[in-house]
Design an enzyme around this catalytic site. Structure first.
Site, PDB file in Angstrom:
ATOM      1  N   ASP A  15      30.458  28.269  55.352  1.00  0.00           N
ATOM      2  CA  ASP A  15      30.889  27.133  56.224  1.00  0.00           C
ATOM      3  C   ASP A  15      29.280  26.289  56.728  1.00  0.00           C
ATOM      4  O   ASP A  15      28.296  26.509  55.998  1.00  0.00           O
ATOM      5  CB  ASP A  15      30.635  28.046  57.644  1.00  0.00           C
ATOM      6  N   GLY A  16      29.570  24.969  57.156  1.00  0.00           N
ATOM      7  CA  GLY A  16      28.629  24.255  57.432  1.00  0.00           C
ATOM      8  C   GLY A  16      28.386  22.868  56.510  1.00  0.00           C
ATOM      9  O   GLY A  16      27.456  21.991  56.465  1.00  0.00           O
ATOM     10  N   HIS A  32      31.497  19.136  51.331  1.00  0.00           N
ATOM     11  CA  HIS A  32      32.479  19.843  50.354  1.00  0.00           C
ATOM     12  C   HIS A  32      32.076  19.736  48.875  1.00  0.00           C
ATOM     13  O   HIS A  32      32.186  20.745  47.981  1.00  0.00           O
ATOM     14  CB  HIS A  32      33.850  19.487  50.628  1.00  0.00           C
ATOM     15  N   GLU A  62      44.070  27.692  59.544  1.00  0.00           N
ATOM     16  CA  GLU A  62      43.668  26.558  60.504  1.00  0.00           C
ATOM     17  C   GLU A  62      43.218  25.521  60.043  1.00  0.00           C
ATOM     18  O   GLU A  62      43.439  24.373  60.844  1.00  0.00           O
ATOM     19  CB  GLU A  62      43.047  27.327  61.472  1.00  0.00           C
ATOM     20  N   ASN A  63      42.818  25.440  58.902  1.00  0.00           N
ATOM     21  CA  ASN A  63      42.166  24.283  58.299  1.00  0.00           C
ATOM     22  C   ASN A  63      43.235  23.007  58.063  1.00  0.00           C
ATOM     23  O   ASN A  63      42.765  21.729  57.999  1.00  0.00           O
ATOM     24  CB  ASN A  63      41.360  24.508  57.321  1.00  0.00           C
ATOM     25  N   TRP A  64      44.224  23.263  58.174  1.00  0.00           N
ATOM     26  CA  TRP A  64      45.459  22.154  57.921  1.00  0.00           C
ATOM     27  C   TRP A  64      45.281  21.295  59.119  1.00  0.00           C
ATOM     28  O   TRP A  64      45.675  19.956  59.136  1.00  0.00           O
ATOM     29  CB  TRP A  64      46.781  22.706  58.085  1.00  0.00           C
ATOM     30  N   ARG A 181      28.143  34.722  56.458  1.00  0.00           N
ATOM     31  CA  ARG A 181      28.768  33.601  57.010  1.00  0.00           C
ATOM     32  C   ARG A 181      27.417  32.373  56.999  1.00  0.00           C
ATOM     33  O   ARG A 181      26.497  32.823  57.867  1.00  0.00           O
ATOM     34  CB  ARG A 181      29.341  33.649  58.370  1.00  0.00           C
ATOM     35  N   ARG A 187      31.282  34.228  63.691  1.00  0.00           N
ATOM     36  CA  ARG A 187      32.608  34.651  64.233  1.00  0.00           C
ATOM     37  C   ARG A 187      33.370  34.925  62.800  1.00  0.00           C
ATOM     38  O   ARG A 187      32.808  34.365  61.797  1.00  0.00           O
ATOM     39  CB  ARG A 187      33.374  33.597  65.203  1.00  0.00           C
ATOM     40  N   SER A 189      36.642  33.909  62.247  1.00  0.00           N
ATOM     41  CA  SER A 189      37.473  32.843  61.973  1.00  0.00           C
ATOM     42  C   SER A 189      38.960  33.248  61.113  1.00  0.00           C
ATOM     43  O   SER A 189      39.310  32.562  60.107  1.00  0.00           O
ATOM     44  CB  SER A 189      36.879  31.557  61.190  1.00  0.00           C
ATOM     45  N   GLU A 200      29.012  45.262  56.399  1.00  0.00           N
ATOM     46  CA  GLU A 200      27.722  44.908  57.092  1.00  0.00           C
ATOM     47  C   GLU A 200      27.640  43.268  57.172  1.00  0.00           C
ATOM     48  O   GLU A 200      28.267  42.721  56.477  1.00  0.00           O
ATOM     49  CB  GLU A 200      26.395  45.235  56.117  1.00  0.00           C
TER      50      GLU A 200
HETATM   51  C1  IPE Z   1      35.991  28.995  58.600  1.00  0.00           C
HETATM   52  O1  IPE Z   1      35.326  27.814  58.687  1.00  0.00           O
HETATM   53  C2  IPE Z   1      37.161  28.763  57.360  1.00  0.00           C
HETATM   54  C3  IPE Z   1      36.353  28.575  55.835  1.00  0.00           C
HETATM   55  C4  IPE Z   1      34.988  28.653  55.660  1.00  0.00           C
HETATM   56  C5  IPE Z   1      37.172  27.996  54.862  1.00  0.00           C
HETATM   57  P1  IPE Z   1      35.799  26.942  59.686  1.00  0.00           P
HETATM   58  O2  IPE Z   1      34.759  25.938  60.078  1.00  0.00           O
HETATM   59  O3  IPE Z   1      37.282  26.607  59.594  1.00  0.00           O
HETATM   60  O4  IPE Z   1      35.869  28.000  61.041  1.00  0.00           O
HETATM   61  P2  IPE Z   1      35.660  27.468  62.733  1.00  0.00           P
HETATM   62  O5  IPE Z   1      36.625  26.516  63.227  1.00  0.00           O
HETATM   63  O6  IPE Z   1      34.351  26.934  62.869  1.00  0.00           O
HETATM   64  O7  IPE Z   1      36.011  28.794  63.386  1.00  0.00           O
HETATM   65  C1  IPE Z   2      33.284  24.828  55.509  1.00  0.00           C
HETATM   66  O1  IPE Z   2      32.524  23.883  56.020  1.00  0.00           O
HETATM   67  C2  IPE Z   2      34.552  24.382  54.576  1.00  0.00           C
HETATM   68  C3  IPE Z   2      35.856  24.546  55.107  1.00  0.00           C
HETATM   69  C4  IPE Z   2      36.204  24.943  56.376  1.00  0.00           C
HETATM   70  C5  IPE Z   2      36.783  23.769  54.332  1.00  0.00           C
HETATM   71  P1  IPE Z   2      33.180  23.048  57.176  1.00  0.00           P
HETATM   72  O2  IPE Z   2      33.796  22.029  56.717  1.00  0.00           O
HETATM   73  O3  IPE Z   2      33.808  23.787  58.363  1.00  0.00           O
HETATM   74  O4  IPE Z   2      31.877  22.236  57.874  1.00  0.00           O
HETATM   75  P2  IPE Z   2      31.362  22.224  59.251  1.00  0.00           P
HETATM   76  O5  IPE Z   2      31.588  23.805  60.009  1.00  0.00           O
HETATM   77  O6  IPE Z   2      32.137  21.239  59.983  1.00  0.00           O
HETATM   78  O7  IPE Z   2      29.951  21.920  59.416  1.00  0.00           O
HETATM   79 MG    MG Z   3      33.330  24.921  59.849  1.00  0.00          MG
END
Ligand code: IPE
Ligand code: IPE
Ligand code: MG
Length: 241
Positions: A15-16, A32, A62-64, A181, A187, A189, A200
């Site tokens: 994430d991030g 990305h 949910e990323n859709w 994470r 969380r 997710s 852990e």
């Molecule tokens: C979780 O990250 C999904 C992936 C890392 C692929 P998200 O960025 O989608 O999660 P939320 O929305 O912050 O919970």
């Molecule tokens: C994780 O990074 C990758 C995916 C969920 C695909 P994010 O795209 O969620 O990055 P943030 O959380 O918005 O910084």
């Molecule tokens: Mg994210």
């Protein structure tokens, strides 16, 4: 580090990426793209230290809901990743796996994944598993529906349920020992809800594109100090009663 303290199965919520890019004044997709480089470094390192399964959360059900441009960029990454990284995957004896609803992905993405799986099918080392279009709730529902067909009136045991989840491909290593994470969020997710029952957890504020081998080492060192009790007692306390 003692070998026994190396987690057999590591799961990572990468994430991030978006925030990493934003802080640099770049579009989210640049994050990305950079994140793919982290995947290469961490996969190589994990394989070298003897990790058996590395499951990476790449795209959730949910990323859709993200903008179409961002989604389609993410969907183009498997082909970039596998075409540039295939020689190293094979040199490191790494086998590609996926969990999640792959059939609902764009045709080109599916092709890239299928090709990578076929080319690494002979590899017997670490399984590198991408969770793509994956949601743990959906995976559990799918498993329950499959079991209902099979079992009819019979009762469903925990073993039945676990063996119907998509992570059953990992056999004895189905449950992650360590969940990492990045990016400071704490969380799940919708990631591996059942399988993480006794994992852990390690949270770091580092954004995924900045998650280096050194940052990974820190997570492993932290894991090595954990005392996993599974509801029982620490070994040196069992004879105290
Ligand atoms: C979780 O990250 C999904 C992936 C890392 C692929 P998200 O960025 O989608 O999660 P939320 O929305 O912050 O919970
Ligand atoms: C994780 O990074 C990758 C995916 C969920 C695909 P994010 O795209 O969620 O990055 P943030 O959380 O918005 O910084
Ligand atoms: Mg994210």
């Amino acid at each position: 580090m003692m070998m026994s303290k190396i987690p057999q199965h590591i799961a990572i919520i990468m994430d991030g990426n978006g925030r990493w890019a934003k802080e640099k004044g770049l579009p989210r997709i640049a994050g990305h793209k950079k994140g793919v480089e982290s995947i290469k470094q961490i996969a190589k390192k994990a394989s070298q230290i003897g990790v058996k399964v590395l499951t990476l959360y790449a795209f959730s059900t949910e990323n859709w809901s993200r903008p179409e441009k961002e989604v389609s960029f993410i969907m183009s990454l498997p082909s970039v990743f596998f075409s540039t990284f295939m020689p190293e995957l094979i040199a490191n004896n790494i086998q590609i796996e996926t969990i999640g609803n792959i059939e609902a992905l764009p045709e080109k993405t599916q092709e890239a994944i299928a090709k990578a799986k076929a080319k690494t099918a002979h590899c017997t080392g670490m399984k590198l598993c991408f969770a793509v279009n994956y949601g743990a709730e959906q995976d559990i529902v799918m498993a329950m529906n499959r079991l209902r067909e099979e079992k009819k009136e019979g009762e469903i045991s925990l073993i039945d349920l676990k063996s119907a989840l998509s992570t059953s491909i990992f056999g004895a290593n189905q449950n992650p020992d360590l969940l990492i994470r990045t990016s400071g969020e704490q969380r799940l997710s919708n990631f591996l809800l059942l399988e993480l029952a006794y994992a852990e957890m390690y949270f770091t504020p580092v954004y995924w594109p900045d998650f280096t081998v050194e940052a990974f080492d820190k997570a492993l060192a932290n894991y090595a100090k954990r005392d996993r009790r599974y509801g029982g007692l620490k070994e040196d306390h069992v004879n105290e009663n």
